[in-house]
Design a protein around this motif. Structure first.
Motif, PDB file in Angstrom:
ATOM      1  N   ASN A   3       0.806  -1.197   0.000  1.00  0.00           N
ATOM      2  CA  ASN A   3       0.000   0.000   0.000  1.00  0.00           C
ATOM      3  C   ASN A   3       0.855   1.269   0.000  1.00  0.00           C
ATOM      4  N   HIS A 271      -4.159   8.930  11.081  1.00  0.00           N
ATOM      5  CA  HIS A 271      -4.728   9.130   9.754  1.00  0.00           C
ATOM      6  C   HIS A 271      -3.779   9.944   8.876  1.00  0.00           C
ATOM      7  N   TRP A 285      -6.998   8.568   4.570  1.00  0.00           N
ATOM      8  CA  TRP A 285      -6.869   7.145   4.884  1.00  0.00           C
ATOM      9  C   TRP A 285      -6.467   6.975   6.343  1.00  0.00           C
ATOM     10  N   THR A 286      -6.650   5.761   6.841  1.00  0.00           N
ATOM     11  CA  THR A 286      -6.336   5.442   8.234  1.00  0.00           C
ATOM     12  C   THR A 286      -5.306   4.320   8.272  1.00  0.00           C
ATOM     13  N   VAL A 288      -3.636   1.103   9.886  1.00  0.00           N
ATOM     14  CA  VAL A 288      -3.904  -0.031  10.774  1.00  0.00           C
ATOM     15  C   VAL A 288      -2.557  -0.542  11.277  1.00  0.00           C
ATOM     16  N   ALA A 300      -1.203  -1.617   7.619  1.00  0.00           N
ATOM     17  CA  ALA A 300      -2.118  -1.680   6.482  1.00  0.00           C
ATOM     18  C   ALA A 300      -2.890  -0.371   6.416  1.00  0.00           C
ATOM     19  N   LYS A 302      -6.727   1.416   5.706  1.00  0.00           N
ATOM     20  CA  LYS A 302      -8.165   1.180   5.640  1.00  0.00           C
ATOM     21  C   LYS A 302      -8.884   2.527   5.504  1.00  0.00           C
ATOM     22  N   ASN A 303     -10.177   2.442   5.196  1.00  0.00           N
ATOM     23  CA  ASN A 303     -11.050   3.627   5.125  1.00  0.00           C
ATOM     24  C   ASN A 303     -10.483   4.705   4.204  1.00  0.00           C
ATOM     25  N   ARG A 304      -9.942   4.278   3.077  1.00  0.00           N
ATOM     26  CA  ARG A 304      -9.424   5.255   2.127  1.00  0.00           C
ATOM     27  C   ARG A 304     -10.555   5.837   1.302  1.00  0.00           C
TER      28      ARG A 304
END
Length: 308
Positions: A3, A271, A285-286, A288, A300, A302-304
């Motif tokens: 990512n 974030h 994005w956030t 992880v 990782a 998430k929530n992009r």
């Protein structure tokens, strides 16, 4: 590299200082736990040498005498309305008009809220943003007073814990440990001059430039960019590095033991955000962070999402 993230091991955790007990004096709690910002009371300053509190006046510099004199002038100033000399060319006249408009439209209409803020602040966000004049997080994201504790620096970089003290690390410590914010947001942006300076640096270059010394914190993002986008033109490499450096800063946040602790506890979220002022879009994005993610990584995304 998953990512677009640069993966590095976090530093060994250090035990955070114990919080100061309620009601303790500022002197007794100095260097231990919560810090209060905004207390303007004048206190004597003592230089401790060998356990002594004795003041050594030889350490009083000319600069300290000068700013003390300026402060006395401010304290003695009478708030009378007088005509300002050369006001037609004064750049502050526009700011004065904006301030008075803010006071009428915002402060007066939300007086009770500002009275509450005068007693305490409880922001949900800590924002690390660039000092670029085109990238004001309050204006872009609409933060209202009391919602975001903010620090701005060249290229919105977060130095690793091992880097030592800086205004950014001090702001992070206060926001996370004292204000107990729930979110840290690192905001990068398009056409960042700090990132351009970083991408232009040579490994063997030596410089007395404050800018180059500061942006060298992002060297790992530059190396990652060169590996992933080295075949592209300079402008595209810079755009890649603008986002890579955000992820690098997110991982640097985890080198702070008290940040890593709260992230592991689930009480703090990290974030990334990228503001493109060319077409006015915002990516969010956030991060992880936990053991045993897919592929054996600890990191990782998430929530992009993209706001356009």
């Amino acid at each position: 590299m998953a990512n677009g993230l640069l993966l590095r091991a976090a530093s060994p955790c250090l035990r955070p200082a114990a919080a100061a007990t309620a009601g303790s004096s500022a002197e007794s709690s100095q260097g231990h736990g919560a810090v209060t910002i905004g207390d303007s009371r004048t206190r004597g300053v003592a230089l401790r040498l060998g356990g002594s509190n004795r003041r050594d006046l030889s350490f009083v510099t000319k600069a300290s005498r000068d700013h003390s004199g300026l402060t006395r002038q401010l304290l003695d100033f009478q708030h009378d309305t007088i005509e300002e000399v050369g006001s037609e060319h004064d750049p502050f006249m526009g700011l004065k008009a904006r301030f008075m408009d803010f006071k009428r439209r915002n402060y007066v209409e939300n007086f009770s809220n500002y009275q509450s803020l005068a007693e305490q602040q409880t922001p949900k966000f800590m924002v690390v943003a660039c000092a670029d004049s085109r990238v004001c997080p309050t204006g872009i994201l609409g933060f209202q007073p009391g919602e975001a504790f903010t620090v701005r620096n060249v290229a919105n970089l977060v130095p690793p814990y091992e880097h030592g003290g800086s205004e950014t690390s001090a702001a992070l410590e206060f926001a996370v440990n004292t204000l107990e914010v729930e979110n840290v947001l690192v905001v990068g942006h398009s056409r960042c001059g700090g990132i351009q300076a970083l991408m232009s640096m040579k490994d063997d270059s030596t410089s007395g430039s404050f800018i180059k010394n500061w942006v060298s914190i992002g060297k790992s993002a530059r190396l990652s960019t060169e590996a992933a986008a080295g075949n592209l033109g300079f402008e595209m490499q810079c755009r890649h590095c603008e986002k890579e450096s955000i992820n690098s800063s997110l991982l640097n946040l985890l080198t702070y033991p008290w940040i890593e602790k709260r992230v592991n506890e689930g009480t703090l979220n990290l974030h990334g955000g990228y503001y493109n002022f060319i077409d006015c879009t915002f990516e969010k994005w956030t991060l992880v962070y936990r053991q045993g993610l897919e592929g054996g990584s600890k990191y990782a995304i998430k929530n992009r999402s993209t706001w356009s």
